[in-house]
Design a protein around this motif. Structure first.
Motif, PDB file in Angstrom:
ATOM      1  N   LEU A 161     -45.767  16.517 -25.307  1.00 38.58           N
ATOM      2  CA  LEU A 161     -45.928  16.637 -23.867  1.00 38.58           C
ATOM      3  C   LEU A 161     -45.083  15.575 -23.170  1.00 38.58           C
ATOM      4  CD1 LEU A 161     -49.799  17.106 -23.683  1.00 38.58           C
ATOM      5  CD2 LEU A 161     -48.016  18.786 -24.210  1.00 38.58           C
ATOM      6  N   SER A 162     -44.536  15.942 -22.022  1.00 38.63           N
ATOM      7  CA  SER A 162     -43.738  15.013 -21.222  1.00 38.63           C
ATOM      8  C   SER A 162     -44.272  14.968 -19.799  1.00 38.63           C
ATOM      9  CB  SER A 162     -42.271  15.453 -21.174  1.00 38.63           C
ATOM     10  OG  SER A 162     -41.703  15.497 -22.462  1.00 38.63           O
ATOM     11  N   CYS A 163     -44.102  13.827 -19.169  1.00 38.37           N
ATOM     12  CA  CYS A 163     -44.456  13.669 -17.756  1.00 38.37           C
ATOM     13  C   CYS A 163     -43.332  12.887 -17.093  1.00 38.37           C
ATOM     14  CB  CYS A 163     -45.768  12.941 -17.606  1.00 38.37           C
ATOM     15  SG  CYS A 163     -46.139  12.436 -15.900  1.00 38.37           S
ATOM     16  N   THR A 164     -42.646  13.525 -16.172  1.00 33.50           N
ATOM     17  CA  THR A 164     -41.566  12.873 -15.442  1.00 33.50           C
ATOM     18  C   THR A 164     -42.081  12.436 -14.076  1.00 33.50           C
ATOM     19  OG1 THR A 164     -39.919  14.192 -16.597  1.00 33.50           O
ATOM     20  CG2 THR A 164     -39.223  13.113 -14.561  1.00 33.50           C
ATOM     21  N   ALA A 165     -41.856  11.178 -13.752  1.00 30.80           N
ATOM     22  CA  ALA A 165     -42.413  10.588 -12.542  1.00 30.80           C
ATOM     23  C   ALA A 165     -41.332  10.287 -11.516  1.00 30.80           C
ATOM     24  CB  ALA A 165     -43.154   9.302 -12.900  1.00 30.80           C
TER      25      ALA A 165
ATOM     26  N   GLN B  61     -44.842  11.665  -7.394  1.00 32.23           N
ATOM     27  CA  GLN B  61     -44.844  12.994  -7.996  1.00 32.23           C
ATOM     28  C   GLN B  61     -44.854  12.835  -9.515  1.00 32.23           C
ATOM     29  OE1 GLN B  61     -41.563  15.600  -7.001  1.00 32.23           O
ATOM     30  NE2 GLN B  61     -42.756  17.417  -7.497  1.00 32.23           N
ATOM     31  N   LEU B  62     -45.762  13.558 -10.163  1.00 32.60           N
ATOM     32  CA  LEU B  62     -45.879  13.561 -11.606  1.00 32.60           C
ATOM     33  C   LEU B  62     -45.780  15.006 -12.077  1.00 32.60           C
ATOM     34  CD1 LEU B  62     -48.943  11.128 -11.876  1.00 32.60           C
ATOM     35  CD2 LEU B  62     -46.539  10.540 -12.213  1.00 32.60           C
ATOM     36  N   VAL B  63     -44.854  15.291 -12.979  1.00 33.85           N
ATOM     37  CA  VAL B  63     -44.632  16.661 -13.427  1.00 33.85           C
ATOM     38  C   VAL B  63     -44.729  16.716 -14.942  1.00 33.85           C
ATOM     39  CG1 VAL B  63     -43.062  18.618 -13.443  1.00 33.85           C
ATOM     40  CG2 VAL B  63     -43.134  17.109 -11.454  1.00 33.85           C
ATOM     41  N   GLU B  64     -45.766  17.393 -15.426  1.00 34.39           N
ATOM     42  CA  GLU B  64     -45.984  17.539 -16.856  1.00 34.39           C
ATOM     43  C   GLU B  64     -45.297  18.785 -17.388  1.00 34.39           C
ATOM     44  OE1 GLU B  64     -49.985  16.047 -15.072  1.00 34.39           O
ATOM     45  OE2 GLU B  64     -48.455  17.543 -14.607  1.00 34.39           O
ATOM     46  N   SER B  65     -44.957  18.738 -18.664  1.00 38.47           N
ATOM     47  CA  SER B  65     -44.379  19.893 -19.347  1.00 38.47           C
ATOM     48  C   SER B  65     -44.650  19.766 -20.838  1.00 38.47           C
ATOM     49  CB  SER B  65     -42.880  19.992 -19.080  1.00 38.47           C
ATOM     50  OG  SER B  65     -42.206  18.844 -19.565  1.00 38.47           O
ATOM     51  N   GLY B  66     -44.378  20.852 -21.563  1.00 39.85           N
ATOM     52  CA  GLY B  66     -44.468  20.811 -23.018  1.00 39.85           C
ATOM     53  C   GLY B  66     -45.694  21.469 -23.622  1.00 39.85           C
TER      54      GLY B  66
ATOM     55  N   VAL C 146     -43.068   9.569 -19.433  1.00 38.40           N
ATOM     56  CA  VAL C 146     -44.056   9.188 -20.435  1.00 38.40           C
ATOM     57  C   VAL C 146     -44.328  10.421 -21.301  1.00 38.40           C
ATOM     58  CG1 VAL C 146     -45.977   9.629 -18.845  1.00 38.40           C
ATOM     59  CG2 VAL C 146     -46.323   8.149 -20.831  1.00 38.40           C
ATOM     60  N   TYR C 147     -44.512  10.182 -22.588  1.00 34.96           N
ATOM     61  CA  TYR C 147     -44.679  11.260 -23.557  1.00 34.96           C
ATOM     62  C   TYR C 147     -46.037  11.160 -24.250  1.00 34.96           C
ATOM     63  CZ  TYR C 147     -39.581  11.231 -23.106  1.00 34.96           C
ATOM     64  OH  TYR C 147     -38.295  11.250 -22.613  1.00 34.96           O
ATOM     65  N   LEU C 148     -46.492  12.290 -24.732  1.00 36.92           N
ATOM     66  CA  LEU C 148     -47.659  12.320 -25.611  1.00 36.92           C
ATOM     67  C   LEU C 148     -47.333  13.239 -26.774  1.00 36.92           C
ATOM     68  CD1 LEU C 148     -50.585  11.241 -25.911  1.00 36.92           C
ATOM     69  CD2 LEU C 148     -51.347  13.448 -24.994  1.00 36.92           C
ATOM     70  N   GLN C 149     -47.126  12.632 -27.934  1.00 38.53           N
ATOM     71  CA  GLN C 149     -46.903  13.404 -29.160  1.00 38.53           C
ATOM     72  C   GLN C 149     -48.266  13.734 -29.745  1.00 38.53           C
ATOM     73  OE1 GLN C 149     -43.951  14.490 -30.651  1.00 38.53           O
ATOM     74  NE2 GLN C 149     -45.340  15.594 -32.013  1.00 38.53           N
ATOM     75  N   THR C 150     -48.540  15.017 -29.874  1.00 36.27           N
ATOM     76  CA  THR C 150     -49.833  15.470 -30.393  1.00 36.27           C
ATOM     77  C   THR C 150     -49.619  16.146 -31.738  1.00 36.27           C
ATOM     78  OG1 THR C 150     -49.763  17.632 -29.299  1.00 36.27           O
ATOM     79  CG2 THR C 150     -50.644  15.809 -28.023  1.00 36.27           C
ATOM     80  N   ASN C 151     -50.228  15.596 -32.782  1.00 38.35           N
ATOM     81  CA  ASN C 151     -50.100  16.127 -34.135  1.00 38.35           C
ATOM     82  C   ASN C 151     -51.466  16.530 -34.679  1.00 38.35           C
ATOM     83  OD1 ASN C 151     -47.333  15.468 -34.135  1.00 38.35           O
ATOM     84  ND2 ASN C 151     -47.741  13.416 -34.944  1.00 38.35           N
ATOM     85  N   SER C 152     -51.455  17.317 -35.741  1.00 40.09           N
ATOM     86  CA  SER C 152     -52.697  17.752 -36.393  1.00 40.09           C
ATOM     87  C   SER C 152     -53.694  18.291 -35.369  1.00 40.09           C
ATOM     88  CB  SER C 152     -53.322  16.583 -37.171  1.00 40.09           C
ATOM     89  OG  SER C 152     -52.422  16.080 -38.122  1.00 40.09           O
ATOM     90  N   LEU C 153     -53.201  19.162 -34.519  1.00 36.38           N
ATOM     91  CA  LEU C 153     -54.030  19.664 -33.424  1.00 36.38           C
ATOM     92  C   LEU C 153     -55.198  20.490 -33.930  1.00 36.38           C
ATOM     93  CD1 LEU C 153     -51.180  20.438 -30.921  1.00 36.38           C
ATOM     94  CD2 LEU C 153     -53.136  18.964 -30.439  1.00 36.38           C
TER      95      LEU C 153
END
Length: 115
Positions: A19-23, A2-7, A78-85
């Motif tokens: 963004l976060s993904c909890t596995a 199970q993979l659950v994204e948020s953010g 696992v995270y994804l930091q997104t800047n300067s979108l």
């Protein structure tokens, strides 16, 4: 598995989101993890990836220098930091595990970049 994204959310150009993904359901620390995205009318594309211990990462050319992938194996996240979108970053962002030739996906989290 199970993979659950948020953010995800609505952000102005130049803004940032984390963004976060909890596995769960597998030994998270034993697998590389990836983030993909799919924009309206376009194919799903690889955005970033990270090795098991986090020592190596890879990025699509379109996000290099703006996005950073990281992981916390103690939290199975696992995270994804997104800047300067930019408006062209608008997409559904998916967490991905590839195991024994099989791809596993979360339901995704929507990122909308608009003024």
């Amino acid at each position: 598995v199970q993979l659950v994204e948020s953010g995800g959310g609505l952000v102005q150009p130049g803004g940032s989101l984390r963004l976060s993904c909890t596995a769960s359901g597998f030994t998270f620390s034993s697998y590389n993890m990836n983030w993909y995205r799919q924009a309206p009318g376009k194919e799903r594309e690889l955005v970033a990836g990270i090795t098991t211990g986090g020592s190596s990462t890879w990025y699509a050319d379109s996000v290099k220098g703006r996005f950073t992938i990281s992981r916390d194996n103690a939290k199975n996240t696992v995270y994804l930091q997104t800047n300067s979108l930019k408006p062209e970053d608008t997409a559904i962002y998916y967490c991905n595990l590839r195991r024994s030739g099989v791809n596993y996906w979360g339901v995704g989290t929507l990122v909308t970049v608009s003024s």
